[in-house]
Design a protein around this motif. Structure first.
Motif, PDB file in Angstrom:
ATOM      1  N   TRP A  39      -3.606  -6.685  12.182  1.00 51.84           N
ATOM      2  CA  TRP A  39      -4.686  -7.266  11.287  1.00 51.84           C
ATOM      3  C   TRP A  39      -5.614  -7.011  10.508  1.00 51.84           C
ATOM      4  O   TRP A  39      -5.874  -7.791   9.010  1.00 51.84           O
ATOM      5  CB  TRP A  39      -4.966  -8.195  12.746  1.00 51.84           C
ATOM      6  CG  TRP A  39      -6.009  -9.200  12.136  1.00 51.84           C
ATOM      7  CD1 TRP A  39      -7.920  -9.788  12.088  1.00 51.84           C
ATOM      8  CD2 TRP A  39      -5.497 -10.488  11.840  1.00 51.84           C
ATOM      9  NE1 TRP A  39      -7.389 -10.910  11.841  1.00 51.84           N
ATOM     10  CE2 TRP A  39      -7.082 -11.216  11.275  1.00 51.84           C
ATOM     11  CE3 TRP A  39      -4.318 -11.341  10.860  1.00 51.84           C
ATOM     12  CZ2 TRP A  39      -6.739 -12.993  10.568  1.00 51.84           C
ATOM     13  CZ3 TRP A  39      -4.375 -12.535  10.154  1.00 51.84           C
ATOM     14  CH2 TRP A  39      -5.043 -13.011   9.622  1.00 51.84           C
ATOM     15  N   ASN A  40      -6.020  -5.864  11.111  1.00 48.35           N
ATOM     16  CA  ASN A  40      -7.495  -5.165  10.381  1.00 48.35           C
ATOM     17  C   ASN A  40      -6.613  -4.503   8.968  1.00 48.35           C
ATOM     18  O   ASN A  40      -7.332  -4.655   7.907  1.00 48.35           O
ATOM     19  CB  ASN A  40      -8.026  -4.460  10.386  1.00 48.35           C
ATOM     20  CG  ASN A  40      -8.465  -4.574  12.530  1.00 48.35           C
ATOM     21  OD1 ASN A  40      -9.148  -5.013  12.395  1.00 48.35           O
ATOM     22  ND2 ASN A  40      -8.899  -3.549  12.613  1.00 48.35           N
ATOM     23  N   GLU A  41      -5.494  -4.449   8.625  1.00 46.80           N
ATOM     24  CA  GLU A  41      -3.929  -3.951   7.551  1.00 46.80           C
ATOM     25  C   GLU A  41      -4.221  -5.187   6.762  1.00 46.80           C
ATOM     26  O   GLU A  41      -2.980  -4.431   5.499  1.00 46.80           O
ATOM     27  CB  GLU A  41      -3.743  -2.963   7.676  1.00 46.80           C
ATOM     28  CG  GLU A  41      -3.740  -1.016   8.104  1.00 46.80           C
ATOM     29  CD  GLU A  41      -4.257  -1.269  10.134  1.00 46.80           C
ATOM     30  OE1 GLU A  41      -3.571  -2.362  10.659  1.00 46.80           O
ATOM     31  OE2 GLU A  41      -5.334  -1.531  10.422  1.00 46.80           O
ATOM     32  N   VAL A  42      -4.219  -6.045   7.307  1.00 48.37           N
ATOM     33  CA  VAL A  42      -3.253  -7.188   6.463  1.00 48.37           C
ATOM     34  C   VAL A  42      -4.170  -7.667   5.137  1.00 48.37           C
ATOM     35  O   VAL A  42      -5.245  -7.555   5.724  1.00 48.37           O
ATOM     36  CB  VAL A  42      -2.762  -8.824   7.188  1.00 48.37           C
ATOM     37  CG1 VAL A  42      -2.267  -9.935   6.762  1.00 48.37           C
ATOM     38  CG2 VAL A  42      -1.483  -8.566   8.681  1.00 48.37           C
ATOM     39  N   ARG A  43      -3.102  -8.053   4.379  1.00 45.82           N
ATOM     40  CA  ARG A  43      -4.147  -8.184   3.143  1.00 45.82           C
ATOM     41  C   ARG A  43      -3.304  -9.006   2.057  1.00 45.82           C
ATOM     42  O   ARG A  43      -4.438  -9.402   1.345  1.00 45.82           O
ATOM     43  CB  ARG A  43      -4.955  -6.822   2.092  1.00 45.82           C
ATOM     44  CG  ARG A  43      -5.575  -5.527   2.707  1.00 45.82           C
ATOM     45  CD  ARG A  43      -5.404  -4.806   2.068  1.00 45.82           C
ATOM     46  NE  ARG A  43      -6.725  -4.598   0.851  1.00 45.82           N
ATOM     47  CZ  ARG A  43      -5.954  -4.349  -0.216  1.00 45.82           C
ATOM     48  NH1 ARG A  43      -5.548  -3.206  -0.004  1.00 45.82           N
ATOM     49  NH2 ARG A  43      -6.063  -4.338  -1.766  1.00 45.82           N
ATOM     50  N   HIS A  44      -2.246  -9.715   2.704  1.00 47.27           N
ATOM     51  CA  HIS A  44      -1.515 -10.736   1.312  1.00 47.27           C
ATOM     52  C   HIS A  44      -0.915 -11.534   2.215  1.00 47.27           C
ATOM     53  O   HIS A  44      -0.568 -11.092   3.520  1.00 47.27           O
ATOM     54  CB  HIS A  44      -0.428  -9.668   0.378  1.00 47.27           C
ATOM     55  CG  HIS A  44      -1.648  -8.431  -0.319  1.00 47.27           C
ATOM     56  ND1 HIS A  44      -1.361  -7.359   0.076  1.00 47.27           N
ATOM     57  CD2 HIS A  44      -1.997  -8.580  -1.319  1.00 47.27           C
ATOM     58  CE1 HIS A  44      -1.227  -6.714  -0.794  1.00 47.27           C
ATOM     59  NE2 HIS A  44      -2.018  -7.557  -1.972  1.00 47.27           N
ATOM     60  N   CYS A  45      -1.580 -12.296   1.937  1.00 49.28           N
ATOM     61  CA  CYS A  45      -0.346 -14.182   2.475  1.00 49.28           C
ATOM     62  C   CYS A  45       1.224 -13.846   2.221  1.00 49.28           C
ATOM     63  O   CYS A  45       1.823 -14.727   3.109  1.00 49.28           O
ATOM     64  CB  CYS A  45      -1.017 -15.372   1.661  1.00 49.28           C
ATOM     65  SG  CYS A  45      -0.947 -15.599   0.005  1.00 49.28           S
TER      66      CYS A  45
END
Length: 55
Positions: A39-45
């Motif tokens: 979750w901390n690395e998720v940046r794009h939808c």
């Protein structure tokens, strides 16, 4: 049966899940179980935002 104790786990209340904005379009992204470990690395939808494809 695999039952959780009351008060633990997701019980259908999506508003209780964490959200954060996409870095490209700014849309809010809701937490997904698939993203639990990263979750901390998720940046794009979406893949389109990740590639930088204009909408």
């Amino acid at each position: 049966m695999n039952r959780e104790r009351p008060g633990q786990g997701f019980r259908g209340n999506k508003s209780a899940l964490p959200t954060k904005p996409c870095v490209v379009c700014g849309r809010p992204m809701s937490w997904r179980k698939r993203w639990a470990r990263c979750w901390n690395e998720v940046r794009h939808c979406s893949d389109a935002c990740r590639r930088g494809t204009p909408r």
